[in-house]
Write a protein that holds these residues in place. Structure first.
Motif, PDB file in Angstrom:
ATOM      1  N   LYS A   1       0.759  -1.256  -0.011  1.00  0.00           N
ATOM      2  CA  LYS A   1       0.290  -0.205   0.260  1.00  0.00           C
ATOM      3  C   LYS A   1       1.122   1.407   0.176  1.00  0.00           C
ATOM      4  N   ASN A   2       1.780   1.191   0.995  1.00  0.00           N
ATOM      5  CA  ASN A   2       2.854   2.411   0.680  1.00  0.00           C
ATOM      6  C   ASN A   2       3.883   2.445  -0.503  1.00  0.00           C
ATOM      7  N   PHE A   3       3.841   1.374  -1.057  1.00  0.00           N
ATOM      8  CA  PHE A   3       5.627   1.717  -1.876  1.00  0.00           C
ATOM      9  C   PHE A   3       4.906   1.140  -2.771  1.00  0.00           C
ATOM     10  N   GLU A   4       3.999   0.599  -3.493  1.00  0.00           N
ATOM     11  CA  GLU A   4       3.525   0.206  -5.210  1.00  0.00           C
ATOM     12  C   GLU A   4       4.244   1.669  -5.530  1.00  0.00           C
ATOM     13  N   ASN A   5       4.099   2.758  -5.410  1.00  0.00           N
ATOM     14  CA  ASN A   5       3.689   3.594  -6.147  1.00  0.00           C
ATOM     15  C   ASN A   5       5.051   3.734  -7.260  1.00  0.00           C
ATOM     16  N   ASP A   6       5.820   3.866  -5.972  1.00  0.00           N
ATOM     17  CA  ASP A   6       7.737   3.973  -6.541  1.00  0.00           C
ATOM     18  C   ASP A   6       8.139   2.087  -6.606  1.00  0.00           C
ATOM     19  N   PHE A   7       7.280   1.339  -6.401  1.00  0.00           N
ATOM     20  CA  PHE A   7       8.818  -0.149  -7.089  1.00  0.00           C
ATOM     21  C   PHE A   7       7.446  -0.881  -6.923  1.00  0.00           C
ATOM     22  N   ASN A   8       7.959  -1.904  -8.206  1.00  0.00           N
ATOM     23  CA  ASN A   8       7.238  -3.020  -7.863  1.00  0.00           C
ATOM     24  C   ASN A   8       7.812  -3.297  -6.399  1.00  0.00           C
ATOM     25  N   ILE A   9       6.259  -4.864  -6.002  1.00  0.00           N
ATOM     26  CA  ILE A   9       6.557  -5.258  -4.614  1.00  0.00           C
ATOM     27  C   ILE A   9       6.491  -7.184  -5.517  1.00  0.00           C
ATOM     28  N   LEU A  10       7.400  -7.702  -4.706  1.00  0.00           N
ATOM     29  CA  LEU A  10       6.697  -9.272  -4.747  1.00  0.00           C
ATOM     30  C   LEU A  10       6.801  -9.367  -3.307  1.00  0.00           C
ATOM     31  N   VAL A  11       5.921 -10.282  -3.167  1.00  0.00           N
ATOM     32  CA  VAL A  11       5.449 -10.948  -1.778  1.00  0.00           C
ATOM     33  C   VAL A  11       5.764 -12.109  -2.097  1.00  0.00           C
ATOM     34  N   ALA A  12       5.860 -12.468  -0.058  1.00  0.00           N
ATOM     35  CA  ALA A  12       5.998 -13.906  -0.230  1.00  0.00           C
ATOM     36  C   ALA A  12       5.826 -14.560   1.002  1.00  0.00           C
ATOM     37  N   LYS A  13       4.699 -15.315   1.356  1.00  0.00           N
ATOM     38  CA  LYS A  13       4.025 -15.080   2.693  1.00  0.00           C
ATOM     39  C   LYS A  13       5.316 -16.034   3.992  1.00  0.00           C
ATOM     40  N   ASN A  14       6.061 -17.019   3.017  1.00  0.00           N
ATOM     41  CA  ASN A  14       6.601 -17.978   4.065  1.00  0.00           C
ATOM     42  C   ASN A  14       8.751 -17.733   3.427  1.00  0.00           C
ATOM     43  N   GLY A  15       9.230 -18.227   4.111  1.00  0.00           N
ATOM     44  CA  GLY A  15      11.041 -18.369   3.728  1.00  0.00           C
ATOM     45  C   GLY A  15      11.167 -19.444   2.681  1.00  0.00           C
ATOM     46  N   GLU A  16       9.682 -20.405   1.980  1.00  0.00           N
ATOM     47  CA  GLU A  16      10.568 -20.721   0.993  1.00  0.00           C
ATOM     48  C   GLU A  16       9.584 -19.917  -0.011  1.00  0.00           C
ATOM     49  N   GLU A  17       8.496 -19.516  -0.302  1.00  0.00           N
ATOM     50  CA  GLU A  17       8.577 -18.915  -1.538  1.00  0.00           C
ATOM     51  C   GLU A  17       9.351 -17.439  -1.248  1.00  0.00           C
ATOM     52  N   ALA A  18       9.881 -16.752  -0.559  1.00  0.00           N
ATOM     53  CA  ALA A  18      10.584 -15.557  -0.608  1.00  0.00           C
ATOM     54  C   ALA A  18      12.009 -16.400  -1.326  1.00  0.00           C
ATOM     55  N   ILE A  19      12.737 -17.699  -1.386  1.00  0.00           N
ATOM     56  CA  ILE A  19      13.744 -18.020  -1.701  1.00  0.00           C
ATOM     57  C   ILE A  19      13.452 -18.350  -3.335  1.00  0.00           C
ATOM     58  N   LYS A  20      12.537 -19.480  -3.340  1.00  0.00           N
ATOM     59  CA  LYS A  20      11.918 -18.997  -4.712  1.00  0.00           C
ATOM     60  C   LYS A  20      11.964 -17.502  -5.533  1.00  0.00           C
ATOM     61  N   LEU A  21      11.009 -16.818  -4.927  1.00  0.00           N
ATOM     62  CA  LEU A  21      11.392 -15.796  -5.721  1.00  0.00           C
ATOM     63  C   LEU A  21      12.662 -15.180  -5.986  1.00  0.00           C
ATOM     64  N   ILE A  22      13.692 -15.154  -5.068  1.00  0.00           N
ATOM     65  CA  ILE A  22      14.705 -14.756  -4.942  1.00  0.00           C
ATOM     66  C   ILE A  22      15.317 -16.261  -6.308  1.00  0.00           C
ATOM     67  N   GLU A  23      15.536 -16.396  -6.376  1.00  0.00           N
ATOM     68  CA  GLU A  23      16.292 -17.334  -7.331  1.00  0.00           C
ATOM     69  C   GLU A  23      15.605 -17.020  -8.501  1.00  0.00           C
ATOM     70  N   GLU A  24      13.725 -17.309  -8.447  1.00  0.00           N
ATOM     71  CA  GLU A  24      13.546 -16.297 -10.322  1.00  0.00           C
ATOM     72  C   GLU A  24      14.305 -14.987 -10.219  1.00  0.00           C
ATOM     73  N   ASN A  25      14.718 -14.223  -9.659  1.00  0.00           N
ATOM     74  CA  ASN A  25      15.278 -13.062  -9.968  1.00  0.00           C
ATOM     75  C   ASN A  25      16.467 -12.064 -10.120  1.00  0.00           C
ATOM     76  N   LYS A  26      16.886 -13.413  -9.530  1.00  0.00           N
ATOM     77  CA  LYS A  26      17.686 -12.728  -8.933  1.00  0.00           C
ATOM     78  C   LYS A  26      18.950 -12.043 -10.157  1.00  0.00           C
ATOM     79  N   GLU A  27      18.774 -12.757 -11.245  1.00  0.00           N
ATOM     80  CA  GLU A  27      19.622 -11.801 -12.111  1.00  0.00           C
ATOM     81  C   GLU A  27      18.731 -10.299 -12.920  1.00  0.00           C
TER      82      GLU A  27
END
Length: 236
Positions: A125-151
Motif C-alpha cells: 500500500k505504501n510503496f507500490e507507487n514507487d516500486f514493483n512489490i514481490l510478496v512471499a508469505k514464507n521463507g520457501e516462497e521468498a527463496i523461490k522468488l529470489i532464485e527467479e529474480n536474482k538476475e
C-alpha cells in the motif's frame, strides 16, 4: 463514547485491506478520515459532515448508508461499503475492488517476505507507487522468488521477517549469504525479535538494518531508502 474508543472496533487486519476508513459524528457535525500506519489507527483529517457526500461522491449511496443502522454490504461500481452505527457514530469502511497488477518495467523492485498479510499489505500500500512489490508469505516462497529474480537488475532490496513458516527468515538470509547475493540484493530484517541472540544471529549475516515491529510509514520508508542504497544495481 469517545472516537478513540472506536479504534479497537476496526481490526488491524481489516483496516490494512481497506482503501478508506471514515467515522461520522452527527453530534459534532464532522467526518473523520482514519488511516492505519503500521500498527496504529490515527485521524488524518476532519471535515464538516456535509462533506461526506463529496468524499463518497454518490448521493444515492449516501442515502442508502444513512438509512441502514446495522452492518450492510452495498456494491456500487467498484466499491464495497461496510457501515456500522455505534451510539452517536457511524463507521464507514470502503474497499476498492479494482485490483491492478503493479508491474512497471521502469520501476525498481522490492521483495517483502512476511507471513502476516497486514505487513505485506502495509508495504504494498505504501510503496507500490514507487516500486514493483514481490510478496512471499514464507521463507520457501521468498527463496523461490529470489532464485527467479536474482538476475533481474531491478530487484534492489529485500525485507525479510525472521519468524516465518516452512522456512524461516534465517534460512533466507543463509541462502542469500551462500549465494553471495547481498551486494545485489541488500536485505533488511522485519521482526519483533528482541532477544540478543536473535539480533546477533541476524546481524551476523551482514544485513543492512532491522525494522522492529511495530513501525510506522516514516520508519519503514527510512529503512527502505537506506537498504536500496547498498544495491550495486540501484542508480542513485
Amino acid at each position: 463514547m469517545q472516537i478513540n474508543n472506536l479504534f479497537g472496533l476496526v481490526p488491524t487486519i481489516i483496516g490494512n485491506f481497506l482503501s478508506n476508513i471514515y467515522c461520522v459524528s452527527k453530534s459534532d457535525d464532522v467526518v473523520y478520515k482514519l488511516e492505519y500506519t503500521g500498527s496504529t489507527l490515527k485521524i488524518v483529517s476532519k471535515e464538516p459532515y456535509k462533506e461526506i457526500e463529496t468524499i463518497l461522491n454518490d448521493k444515492t449511496l449516501l442515502a442508502e448508508i444513512e438509512t441502514k443502522d446495522k452492518l450492510k454490504k452495498v456494491i456500487n461500481n467498484s466499491f464495497i461499503i461496510y457501515t456500522e452505527t455505534i451510539e452517536d457514530y457511524k463507521i464507514i469502511l470502503i474497499s476498492d475492488l479494482k485490483e491492478e497488477i503493479n508491474n512497471n518495467q521502469d520501476k525498481y523492485t522490492l521483495l517483502i517476505a512476511d507471513d502476516s498479510p497486514v505487513i505485506t499489505k502495509f508495504f504494498t500500500k505504501n510503496f507500490e507507487n514507487d516500486f514493483n512489490i514481490l510478496v512471499a508469505k514464507n521463507g520457501e516462497e521468498a527463496i523461490k522468488l529470489i532464485e527467479e529474480n536474482k538476475e533481474n537488475k531491478s530487484l534492489v532490496g529485500a525485507f525479510i521477517d525472521l519468524k516465518m513458516p516452512i522456512k524461516s527468515g534465517y534460512d533466507v538470509l543463509e541462502y542469500l549469504s551462500n549465494n553471495n547475493l547481498f551486494d545485489t540484493i541488500p536485505t533488511s530484517v522485519i521482526s519483533g525479535e528482541d532477544s540478543q541472540d536473535g539480533i546477533e544471529r541476524a546481524t551476523g549475516f551482514g544485513i543492512v538494518d532491522m525494522l522492529q515491529k511495530p513501525f510506522n510509514v516514516e520508519r519503514a520508508r527510512s529503512i527502505v531508502d537506506k537498504t536500496i542504497q547498498h544495491s550495486k544495481n540501484y542508480n542513485r
